[in-house]
Each structure stands twice: as C-alpha cells, then as structure tokens.
Design an enzyme around this catalytic site. Structure first.
Site, PDB file in Angstrom:
ATOM      1  N   ASN A  68       0.821  -1.224   0.000  1.00  0.00           N
ATOM      2  CA  ASN A  68       0.000   0.000   0.000  1.00  0.00           C
ATOM      3  C   ASN A  68       0.854   1.273   0.000  1.00  0.00           C
ATOM      4  OD1 ASN A  68       1.007   0.144   2.586  1.00  0.00           O
ATOM      5  ND2 ASN A  68      -0.965   0.013   3.626  1.00  0.00           N
ATOM      6  N   HIS A  76       3.351   1.971   2.216  1.00  0.00           N
ATOM      7  CA  HIS A  76       3.904   2.414   3.509  1.00  0.00           C
ATOM      8  C   HIS A  76       5.420   2.226   3.551  1.00  0.00           C
ATOM      9  CE1 HIS A  76       3.210  -1.778   5.603  1.00  0.00           C
ATOM     10  NE2 HIS A  76       4.436  -1.711   5.151  1.00  0.00           N
TER      11      HIS A  76
END
Ligand code: F6R
Length: 245
Positions: free
Chosen positions: A140, A142
């Site tokens: 995602n 991160h």
C-alpha cells in the site's frame, strides 16, 4: 525516474540482496562507527544474510555500528518470536556480534507508547542521526509503519496498522487475529533526515506500488512517494519489481 535516484535492477532476489549488501557494506566502510537504520520484513532477509557472509569473510565489519530499527509492533514483548526485536537478533544482530547496547528498536512492551516515541527520537538525535536507512515498501506504499492517510507523522509515532498491512503481515502469524493492531514507527521526517536511503523491493507484487511511489505524484496516500524529495536514494530491486518503472 528522478535523477537523484541511483537505480540498480538486478536479475533476481539473490543478486538484488547481494548488491544491496555491497552498497550497505561500502557505507559502513566509510563510517564504521556511524548509526544505521534497519528494516524488517521478508525483503531485507537476503541482504542481511549477504552482510553476515561479507563480515565472516573479512570483507565488512559491522561490529561497531549503532543500529536503529524503523518500527515495532505494539503491543508485543521483545522475546515474542513475532517481534521485530526478535527478528533482528535472529536475522542479523547476533550473527554480526552487535551488542544489545548498540541496537535500538522501539519498545513494543513500553507501558506508555507515546512516551516511548519521544525516548526513541532522543536516542536517534543523540547518536547524531542516521547515516544510511534501509527501507522496504508495503504493497500500500507504507514505509516503516507510516500507513497511507491524510496526515503522516513527522517523528516516531504510535500508529494503528491498516487492514491491508494486517492482511499482508498475517502470513507470519497463525491467524490475522494475532497480528497486533498498532505499531511504533519512525516518522517521515525521521526517515527523510537519514543521510542516505537504501531502498529495497522484490517481486511482481511490488511493481505497481513502485511505479506509483517513484513516478507518480507525491502524496500522503503513498508515503514512499516522499522519497522523491530525498537527495540520496539508492534503489535496489529485482527485475520483477522493476517491471513498470
Ligand atoms: C518493516 C517495515 C515495513 C516493510 C514493508 C515490506 O520494518 O518497515 O515497511 O518494509 O511492510 O515488507 P516485506 O519486506 O515483508 O514485503
């Protein structure tokens, strides 16, 4: 691809890990007593193995560095085999004879997680900042546990994990229910302050997020995209991860 990035695209995970270890070992040669930032997860394991071999063969000496890890689950005990403290001792620190006084990981067992964040920032500052920070990337976007959100923390922070990270990391636990729901993570400013970034990614499942992070807009919804603003990023990836770059 931005000019301030140095990009190595290697054939596979093994050659990627070897290259990353060489870049890291060269940085340590230049500053053998400096502070270095480490990541956990599956991606850097091969690089850690390669670093251990380099040290055993007398081609690197990591015994005098000070180590700071990006993040830790919260709550978790250091001796829990799922803790990042345990991961680092198992995968690197014990094998390179790095004494516990020279290794720092946010304390997932701290009673007051917010106070622990402050303590951690002070430790990084008193070590004079991080010379080279190793980073992986979540699917995602991160980095550390700085999850996509409207706002990102600057300094070390007590942060909830997103559902997508809980699902990704569940592979290391008996069930998704056992994945801790929170984390302590170095913030974006702490990461960006590292003199150099050594960024690793492997496998086709990282191809799309790499494209978004490095060729897309800078946005808090893809925290790794902020690395576009760092002046010294070395990206070491395998061909599968580099597919869309
Ligand atoms: C771990 C960390 C995370 C991982 C990321 C990728 O300390 O900071 O940001 O780098 O979740 O994990 P892997 O390498 O397992 O795909």
């Amino acid at each position: 691809m931005l000019k301030n990035f140095k990009l190595y695209v290697e054939e596979d995970y093994s050659t990627m890990s070897q290259r990353a270890a060489e870049v890291f070992a060269n940085a340590v040669k230049d500053d053998p007593m400096g502070a270095y930032g480490f990541a956990t997860g599956s991606t850097p394991i091969g690089m850690y193995e390669a670093l251990i071999k380099l040290q055993n063969n007398g081609k690197a000496d990591l015994r005098k560095i000070t180590a700071f890890n990006l993040d830790e689950y919260y709550p978790i005990q250091p001796d829990d085999p799922q803790s990042y403290y345990y991961f680092m001792r198992q995968n690197l620190f014990d094998a390179i004879s790095l004494s516990p006084e020279n290794t720092h990981i946010p304390n997932g067992a701290a009673l007051d997680p917010i106070a622990e964040c402050k303590v951690y920032d002070e430790k990084i500052a008193s070590a004079g900042g991080i010379n080279m920070q190793v980073l992986g990337i979540g699917t995602n976007g991160h980095i550390g546990f700085n999850e996509p959100a409207e706002n990102l923390p600057a300094t070390t922070a007590y942060m909830p994990l997103t559902e997508s990270t809980i699902a990704d990391n569940a592979r290391n636990f008996a069930s998704p229910d056992e994945v801790p729901r929170n984390s302590l993570t170095m913030g974006m400013h702490s990461i960006m302050m590292a003199k150099r970034i050594l960024f690793l990614a492997s496998g086709e499942n990282k191809a799309e997020i790499l494209q978004n992070a490095f060729n897309g807009p800078i946005t808090t919804m893809v925290p790794a995209s902020f690395l576009q603003l760092h002046h010294d990023v070395t990206i070491v990836v395998d061909k599968a991860a580099a597919k869309l770059l």
